[in-house]
Scaffold this motif. Structure first.
Motif, PDB file in Angstrom:
ATOM      1  N   GLN A   1       0.860  -1.277  -0.111  1.00 17.18           N
ATOM      2  CA  GLN A   1      -0.333  -0.084   0.023  1.00 17.18           C
ATOM      3  C   GLN A   1       1.036   1.408   0.275  1.00 17.18           C
ATOM      4  O   GLN A   1       1.861   1.403   0.834  1.00 17.18           O
TER       5      GLN A   1
ATOM      6  N   ARG B   1      -0.949   3.470   3.820  1.00 21.35           N
ATOM      7  CA  ARG B   1      -2.504   3.214   4.314  1.00 21.35           C
ATOM      8  C   ARG B   1      -2.369   1.470   4.785  1.00 21.35           C
ATOM      9  O   ARG B   1      -1.009   1.304   4.966  1.00 21.35           O
ATOM     10  N   ASP B   2      -2.757   1.885   5.688  1.00 24.36           N
ATOM     11  CA  ASP B   2      -3.213   0.752   6.681  1.00 24.36           C
ATOM     12  C   ASP B   2      -3.876  -0.632   5.576  1.00 24.36           C
ATOM     13  O   ASP B   2      -5.349  -0.411   5.401  1.00 24.36           O
TER      14      ASP B   2
ATOM     15  N   HIS C   1       1.730   5.710   0.313  1.00 24.83           N
ATOM     16  CA  HIS C   1       1.044   6.949   0.584  1.00 24.83           C
ATOM     17  C   HIS C   1       0.651   6.152   2.745  1.00 24.83           C
ATOM     18  O   HIS C   1      -0.045   7.186   3.123  1.00 24.83           O
TER      19      HIS C   1
ATOM     20  N   VAL D   1      -7.879  -0.852   4.279  1.00 23.78           N
ATOM     21  CA  VAL D   1      -8.143  -0.733   2.677  1.00 23.78           C
ATOM     22  C   VAL D   1      -9.383  -1.650   2.109  1.00 23.78           C
ATOM     23  O   VAL D   1      -9.988  -1.796   1.290  1.00 23.78           O
TER      24      VAL D   1
ATOM     25  N   ASP E   1      -4.874   3.968  -7.519  1.00 20.36           N
ATOM     26  CA  ASP E   1      -4.089   5.866  -7.328  1.00 20.36           C
ATOM     27  C   ASP E   1      -4.391   6.316  -8.721  1.00 20.36           C
ATOM     28  O   ASP E   1      -5.041   6.432  -9.284  1.00 20.36           O
TER      29      ASP E   1
ATOM     30  N   THR F   1     -10.531   2.409  -6.150  1.00 14.97           N
ATOM     31  CA  THR F   1      -9.187   2.363  -5.110  1.00 14.97           C
ATOM     32  C   THR F   1      -8.138   2.452  -5.963  1.00 14.97           C
ATOM     33  O   THR F   1      -7.278   1.684  -4.225  1.00 14.97           O
TER      34      THR F   1
END
Length: 251
Positions: free
Chosen positions: A80, A84-85, A82, A89, A120, A118
């Motif tokens: 992931q 993110r968890d 940035h 997600v 990017d 979802t």
């Protein structure tokens, strides 16, 4: 924030809260759970009008059993960006998929759509979708054909000549316009029926009212879509306190 799976007692409390007309946030507050947990639980188990605590509990146990059986075959979750968890997600994608299904999108099509939204880049190849969703290439092909027919995805070739499936900034606008055009056909068919059923009769009047209603709604939707199109191209900017704002927020 408490974690772990919902208990059967908690599910019964959710069912009682829904019966009392409570908002998800209020039910979550009473259970000391995140609102997203309640939303996901309800939407994946029949929605606010169809939620049943006992059925939801059994369905969750079946899903957990299937996951434990298939765990060795599951592909490793993609890294992931940035910070993110990865688990958060994954859970969000499941919830988003369920919401799309509640709105009428078939399951596989909803999974593909949620996966694309979802990401990017807003685009994936068939091979990437197969790997992420752990389904067959035929399932992806069928889902893309459906989504493309609805104007919800488009195809393009990348620099390596691979076909990519894209959800860009204009997809929802194009889908709205396509929906309006399809409803125009319903309007035309209804008006043809007026002549066949003889104007002024109850059946003919019903069809004429349907045509007038769709005409009015369609015109409003098309106008609103044109006016709001720029929103789809808005880029959020982080403020000094870390909160994202759009150009519209600053006007």
């Amino acid at each position: 924030m408490p974690g772990g799976r919902l208990t059967q007692q908690e599910r019964q409390q959710i069912a009682l809260g829904l019966a009392d007309g409570l908002a998800y946030a209020e039910i979550a507050r009473r259970l000391d759970r995140p609102t997203s947990t309640i939303t996901r639980e309800v939407m994946r188990n029949g929605g606010p009008t169809g939620y049943r605590a006992d059925l939801a509990h059994r369905a969750t146990e079946r899903r957990a059993h299937r996951r434990s059986q298939s765990a060795p075959r599951r592909a490793e979750a993609p890294p992931q960006a940035h910070g993110r968890d990865a688990e958060a997600v994954r859970e969000y994608e499941e919830m988003f998929t369920t919401v799309l299904m509640q709105a009428g999108t078939p399951k596989m099509m909803a999974r593909v759509q949620a996966c694309l939204y979802t990401t990017d880049a807003g685009s994936l190849t068939a091979a990437e979708l197969v790997q992420r969703l752990q389904v067959s290439p035929a399932s992806i092909s069928k889902a893309i054909t459906f989504l493309e027919s609805q104007g919800l995805v488009r195809r393009q070739r990348d620099e390596r000549r691979r076909e990519r499936y894209v959800v860009d900034d204009d997809i929802w606008y194009q889908a709205m316009i396509a929906s309006a055009r399809s409803l125009d056909q319903v309007t035309e068919a209804a008006r043809q029926g007026v002549a066949v059923l003889v104007p002024g009769t109850p059946a003919a009047t019903r069809l004429e009212n349907i045509a007038r209603f769709i005409d009015f709604v369609n015109e409003s939707i098309t106008r609103a879509a044109e006016q709001a199109r720029d929103v789809l191209h808005t880029r959020a900017e982080a403020t000094s306190d870390g909160v994202a704002t759009s150009g519209a927020d600053r006007e």
